[in-house]
Design an enzyme around this catalytic site. Sequence first.
Site, PDB file in Angstrom:
ATOM      1  CG  ASP A  28      -0.431  -8.971   6.364  1.00  0.00           C
ATOM      2  OD1 ASP A  28      -1.479  -8.471   5.856  1.00  0.00           O
ATOM      3  OD2 ASP A  28       0.663  -8.631   5.752  1.00  0.00           O
ATOM      4  CG  LEU A  48      -1.244  -4.144  -4.803  1.00  0.00           C
ATOM      5  CD1 LEU A  48      -1.973  -4.015  -6.044  1.00  0.00           C
ATOM      6  CD2 LEU A  48       0.375  -4.028  -5.031  1.00  0.00           C
ATOM      7  CB  ALA A  49      -6.608  -5.821  -2.259  1.00  0.00           C
ATOM      8  CB  SER A  86      12.953  -9.577  -7.170  1.00  0.00           C
ATOM      9  OG  SER A  86      14.330  -9.098  -7.523  1.00  0.00           O
ATOM     10  N   GLY A  87      15.298 -11.804  -7.184  1.00  0.00           N
ATOM     11  CA  GLY A  87      16.396 -12.298  -6.303  1.00  0.00           C
ATOM     12  C   GLY A  87      17.106 -11.129  -5.905  1.00  0.00           C
ATOM     13  CB  CYS A 100      -0.974   0.195   1.179  1.00  0.00           C
ATOM     14  SG  CYS A 100      -1.742  -1.477   1.763  1.00  0.00           S
ATOM     15  CD  GLU A 104       1.735  -9.869   2.245  1.00  0.00           C
ATOM     16  OE1 GLU A 104       0.866  -9.799   2.761  1.00  0.00           O
ATOM     17  OE2 GLU A 104       1.716  -8.925   1.203  1.00  0.00           O
TER      18      GLU A 104
END
Length: 607
Positions: free
Chosen positions: A98, A47-48, A373-374, A2, A75
Amino acid sequence: MCGIAGLVGDIPSRTILERMQRTMRRRGPDQEGIWQGDSAALIHARLAVIDIEGGRQPMIRRIGENQYCMVYNGELYNTAELRRRLEACGHSFSTHSDTEVVLASYLEWGEACLELFNGIYAFAVWDIRKQSLFFARDRIGVKPLFFTEKNGNFLFASEIKTLLAHPDIDARIDADAVAELMLVGPGRTPGYGVFCGIREVPAGWCGTYSQRDGVRLRQYWKLEDREHTDSTEETVARVRELVCDAVERQLVSDVPLCTFLSGGLDSSIISAIAARAYAANGQKLHTVSVTYRDNDKYFQKSHFQPNSDDAFISKMNEAIGAENHLVVIDTPQLVQALFEAVEARDLPGMADVDASLLLFCREIRKIGTVALSGECADEIFGGYPWYRDADVRRRQGFPWAQSTEYRVSFLRDEWQEQIDAAAYVDAKYQKTIAEVQPVGVRNDDDRRIREMTRLNMSWFMQTLLDRKDRMSMFSGLEVRVPFCDHRIAEYLYSVPWHVKDLDSMEKGLLREAVRGLLPEEIRTRKKSPYPKTHNPAYLRAVSNLLRQVLDEGTSPIFDIIKKEALEQLLTEQRAQPWYGQLMQTPQTIAYFLQLHHWMALYHVTLC
């Protein structure tokens, strides 16, 4: 994922709050919310990703006669474990988001909740009875959080543009800002917001604000120097366990998820672990890769990039049974995106390295809402050339920016007189390496590698995380970085160099830890950096644009930069990197184009 913002003090009109909220819509295109109290307001754009309906914000909870209101960006990857602990403490939950777990954790454990979180986050909780705001940023600094004080008011936001949307906050810069932009940019001193009065909560810090006590910040986490007592075999096993667990935890999502895949070691590890988990549930993983039009014609081998990615991408997808999506970027798109990238970052950035990621993320968003992503494995495991080159290791200063004298040559004389460039950069460098303690250090090489790790994680990695967050969220895409799991960072920090450099290979320890997960050709592939264009049309395009800026002669950039220095940049053949191996002459030209666009777009004034 978000955008969050808020203020404590004099509450402005709803119009101003909504103006601030609009600046966050790219970060949070799905849902919006504003909460207003007598002396505080919290703003959210969502952003859900988890619990689409239940995770709406700002989120309010009541305990007795008191109310708490929270906005949260991030997150948690140990939500299930925390929910069980909280339920044992008597908490009940009406959602499986969360967000609710973060708020309940704060209500149960106060600031100590941060020690229990495994995740990436920036959040703020307003205590209505105490009239106090608590705010925090994750340990590694994956999620951003800026703040400022002005006219007795405290404002915070995920991005600088949101603060600038408030009428009291001006886009002003001073000599220190010029030093940041020209001497360490596109890096940024931890905690520094470049614009006058704007600061960033450093990674691993939290704070409180009340009108009575003002801002109080404290560091709740930092890398600790320890004696590493595990054997090499135990270290290999522990790294495999940590990496696999981090990736598997970060696969949780209620929306489509995919992985970045370059065919290099780091993204291949993540994709392999994710594909295995997906296959166990009867699903196929989607991977996404990027290349540039005509790169096959113009690619040239170098010490830093010995081969191109294309063949390795195909081999890896075939090995893990994934469905690949290839994004092809053309030169005109890349040039145009330079300016969008400035708007995303709110500052000049890594030129086409930013712009290409922005375009890449825009295409990924058509496939999924979440990507893994790495990034950051090189900082933590010691993958960059400057870790392994003894000559570079011995050199004082930031290894990716050995160019202070060159950078200074662009500054107007009055700025050169006002700024002691060498002292400015050296003070930042010395302060960072002074944080290293000799615990567990066996020799000079081990100490120097420890210093390199600290420098990389505090500076270079933060630049890449800024890039990752702003370029992805500009398209409403959440990008997770499993190698930034704080448990990996803590464990690897004190591992001796001879173990990290196992078999005398870059990231040899990581390679050994993932033996059997990847095809051998990819597991042993020499490091290849983030792909960039090799098309000479790019250099011509950015050179032509900078020529236009010079010919017009009215850009505010000339309040800082000498015209003759830019003229020389366009005509001389000088292989002087600006920032790491990815920013050579074309990218240096593009950086000045970004600086020009930034000063004009944001109406930047000097003070």
